[in-house]
Design a protein around this motif. Structure first.
Motif: not given
Length: 98
Positions: A30-34, A64-69
Motif C-alpha cells: 500500500s502507498f501509506p506503508r511504502l 476501494l476498501e470499505g469506503r476508503s480508497p
C-alpha cells in the motif's frame, strides 16, 4: 560496460524498487506503508512512482476498501528484469571500474 538505468539509479527510486523486489510477482504494497518505510512525503513518493510507472517498472492499482480508497504498488515483470540488469551492471562496475 553497460550503463546503469537512470530511472532506477535515482536514490529514492532505487529504494522503492529494492523494497518492491522483496515481494513476489503479483504482490503489492500500500502507498501509506511504502511511504512509511521510505520516510518521504506523499508528494515526493507520488512523483517517483509516476516516473517508475511511466517506464513500465511498477503497476499502480487503486481500489476501494470499505469506503476508503487505497493505492497499491507492485513491481511489474519488466521492473524485475530492469532491476536484475541494474544490479548486474552495478556489480560489474564495482568489480571492474575501468
Amino acid at each position: 560496460m553497460d550503463e546503469l538505468d537512470p530511472v532506477i539509479h535515482v536514490q529514492a527510486r532505487l529504494r522503492i524498487v529494492t523494497i518492491l523486489d522483496t515481494f513476489g510477482p503479483g504482490d503489492s504494497l500500500s502507498f501509506p506503508r511504502l511511504q512509511k518505510l521510505l520516510g518521504v512525503t506523499s508528494g515526493n513518493l507520488a512523483t517517483h512512482l509516476r516516473k517508475l510507472e511511466d517506464s513500465g517498472y511498477i503497476r499502480v492499482r487503486k481500489v476501494l476498501e470499505g469506503r476508503s480508497p487505497v493505492t497499491y504498488i507492485g513491481l511489474t515483470e519488466d521492473g524485475r528484469t530492469a532491476f536484475r540488469v541494474y544490479k548486474k551492471n552495478l556489480r560489474s562496475l564495482l568489480e571492474d571500474p575501468i
